[in-house]
Each structure stands twice: as C-alpha cells, then as structure tokens.
Write an enzyme that holds these catalytic residues in place. Structure first.
Site, PDB file in Angstrom:
ATOM      1  N   CYS B  86       0.841  -1.193   0.000  1.00  0.00           N
ATOM      2  CA  CYS B  86       0.000   0.000   0.000  1.00  0.00           C
ATOM      3  C   CYS B  86       0.885   1.256   0.000  1.00  0.00           C
ATOM      4  O   CYS B  86       1.577   1.509  -0.973  1.00  0.00           O
ATOM      5  CB  CYS B  86      -0.972  -0.062   1.174  1.00  0.00           C
ATOM      6  SG  CYS B  86      -2.366   1.045   0.984  1.00  0.00           S
ATOM      7  N   HIS B 196      -3.654  -5.766   0.842  1.00  0.00           N
ATOM      8  CA  HIS B 196      -3.081  -6.008   2.176  1.00  0.00           C
ATOM      9  C   HIS B 196      -3.083  -7.486   2.539  1.00  0.00           C
ATOM     10  O   HIS B 196      -4.004  -7.948   3.230  1.00  0.00           O
ATOM     11  CB  HIS B 196      -3.891  -5.235   3.220  1.00  0.00           C
ATOM     12  CG  HIS B 196      -3.675  -3.767   3.173  1.00  0.00           C
ATOM     13  ND1 HIS B 196      -2.615  -3.149   3.794  1.00  0.00           N
ATOM     14  CD2 HIS B 196      -4.372  -2.781   2.553  1.00  0.00           C
ATOM     15  CE1 HIS B 196      -2.662  -1.843   3.577  1.00  0.00           C
ATOM     16  NE2 HIS B 196      -3.719  -1.590   2.818  1.00  0.00           N
ATOM     17  N   GLU B 198      -1.384  -8.918   4.731  1.00  0.00           N
ATOM     18  CA  GLU B 198      -1.212  -9.097   6.187  1.00  0.00           C
ATOM     19  C   GLU B 198      -2.554  -9.112   6.909  1.00  0.00           C
ATOM     20  O   GLU B 198      -2.601  -9.465   8.098  1.00  0.00           O
ATOM     21  CB  GLU B 198      -0.308  -7.983   6.751  1.00  0.00           C
ATOM     22  CG  GLU B 198      -0.938  -6.597   6.907  1.00  0.00           C
ATOM     23  CD  GLU B 198      -0.949  -5.773   5.621  1.00  0.00           C
ATOM     24  OE1 GLU B 198      -0.747  -6.357   4.541  1.00  0.00           O
ATOM     25  OE2 GLU B 198      -1.182  -4.547   5.696  1.00  0.00           O
TER      26      GLU B 198
END
Lengths: 80, 221
Positions: B86, B196, B198
């Site tokens: 990002c 994302h 994660e």
C-alpha cells in the site's frame, strides 16, 4: 533574496481524473465553454542569495529530486 | 529468518504487519524508525501501509527521500528481500526502486473493500507458495492505487514477468493499467503491492489467502 515559482503539471497523455472532475463541475456551473481542465501544482520558493544562475540550477535539481515525479509530471521554473 | 519493519510518521498498518510477521515466522521483527541511516541485518524488510507525511506532495514522495531509504537501497542491492504494501508500494515507486507510479484512483474515491487477485507470476520469492493463475481474496484500502507507467515501461515489465498480481477481471478498484495490483523489480527481490495480504492470515480474518505470501518470503530468506 530570489523568488521563484515552480509549476508542476501532468504530462500529456497521463489521465487526470481530478482535472476531469473539475471540468465536469465547471460545466455543471454553466461554464459551457470549458473544453478541458488539467490540474497541477504551484510552489513559490524564496532562496537566499542573489546568484540567479546558481538558483536556477538548484531549482532544477529540486524539481528532479522531489517536487515533480518525472514519470508522470513536467515542471517549469520561473525566477522573478 | 529475520524481518525488519520500517516505520514512517503517518503509517497506520505497521501493527498488523508486525503481528503477521510474528505469527508466521515465530519471531518479532525489528522495528526501524525512518530517521535511521542504517538498517539492522535482516532477510526481509517491509514497509507497511498508511499515510506517511499525510500523503503531502504525492503519496510516498517525502518518505522516499528519508535516510532509511538510502539504507534500504543498499540492502536491496545486496539481494535482501523488500516488500512494500500500500503506502509501502507508493514509497518504493517514489524511491525509484520499482518502476511506475501510483496515481489517484480513477474513481477519485477512497476504496476499502475485498478484491480478487490473480497470481500472474508464482516464480518469485514472494509467491512460490501460490500457483500461477490462482485467485486470492484480499482487502484493499487506498486512495492512490492507480498504477501508471509509460507504454515502454509497461511493455518491459509485462515482458519480464514483473507483474506479480492483477486484479481479477471486473474487480479493478482504481483504474490501474493492465489491472496491475503488484509488481517486482527486475532482480525479483523487491515487491510492491496495493492490497493487504497481512490482513488475511488467520481464520479470524475471514480467510488465510495472504499467508502463503509471507511463508514464501520467509522460506526464500
């Protein structure tokens, strides 16, 4: 003191969604003659000293290193 | 394997990234503040998401000129793995460590939703636990994710297999050219992506599709 104005604009061919939105808003306000809007940035920079050639070289370096992303943007420097 | 997370003022996803790395590697990553001019030895360096310096000037522009990035460039040249997610992706492009640039979303709105990603290149250090053509679910949350590169750069990265992830047909949230969601550098050790991973590593997240990315990188390292 040297005063300079740096103008950063999107290169031709790079899509400018913000400019398009502004263009649409101007049309909606009744400015029917608006054919196109491109959004850019202006930086007014004051520099110490009076050596204009040195200032011009420094300003060019500032544009290349930070003020413009030359992948998508062009810049112009005017020294007042 | 050791990881380090680089933090700039204005990032807000570093805790998620630290949690993911800790969970998957079993070790806490070191956390490095942007003003440092040296990076601790690590196998994987990660720049997480957020809004470094408030996105002033251009997203990632100011962070890309900070001392720690000069150190990161040296680590990348040594062949260490670097991942930018990002804002991390935006910073890596602004630093010239990845080609192209992330512009304002074509729809002008901040997008926060789940998209589908197609794995285009499963041969990188970051994707070897996926299969080519595999479709992942992954969240995105950004205002400036519209990938742009000039025609020649685009031809080059497509030809080299540097496009790692694409938004699946019909799910491009931001107008990115060629539906590009993630790319690697020519050497293959620096990757940037807008989604994302994660945030999708354990069942409580609603899925674990992002897990294999970290497992790949940790194994490669």
């Amino acid at each position: 003191m040297i005063r300079a104005r740096v103008t950063v604009t999107l290169k031709n061919g790079v899509l400018d969604p913000q400019g398009k939105a502004i263009e649409g808003a101007l049309s909606a306000l009744g400015f029917g003659d608006v054919a196109a809007v491109r959004q850019g940035k202006v930086f007014d920079i004051e520099m110490e000293g009076s050596d204009r050639a040195r200032a011009a070289a420094e300003l060019k370096a500032m544009c290349e290193k930070l003020l413009a992303n030359t992948v998508i943007e062009d810049y112009a420097v005017e020294i007042g | 394997m050791t990881a380090a997370v680089i933090v700039f003022p204005g990032l807000n996803r570093e805790r998620d990234m630290i949690a993911a790395l800790t969970r998957i590697s079993g070790r806490q990553p070191s956390v490095v503040w942007h003003a440092e001019s040296e990076l601790p030895a690590a196998d994987l360096y990660v720049i997480p998401g957020g809004f470094s310096y408030g996105d002033y000037l251009r997203a990632g522009a100011i962070a890309a000129r900070s001392p720690v990035i000069a150190a990161l460039r040296r680590r990348a040249a040594e062949g260490r793995l670097v991942l930018g997610v990002c804002n991390g992706f935006q910073i890596l492009t602004e630093a010239g460590m990845l080609p192209g640039v992330l512009m304002r979303n074509a729809g002008l709105r901040f997008v926060c939703r789940q998209v589908r990603l197609v794995v285009e290149n499963a041969g990188t250090a970051f994707t070897r636990h996926y299969e080519k053509g595999q479709v992942l679910r992954c969240p995105v949350a950004h205002h400036d994710g519209n990938y742009f590169a000039d025609a020649e750069t685009l031809r080059r990265i497509e030809g080299n297999g540097q496009v790692v992830f694409r938004y699946a047909l019909g799910t491009n949230p931001n107008g990115s050219l060629n539906d590009i969601a993630g790319i690697v550098n020519e050497a293959g050790n620096v990757m940037g992506m807008m989604p994302h991973p994660e945030n999708l590593i354990e069942p409580a997240h609603g899925g674990t599709d992002g897990r294999a990315l970290f497992e790949s990188a940790l194994e490669a390292a």
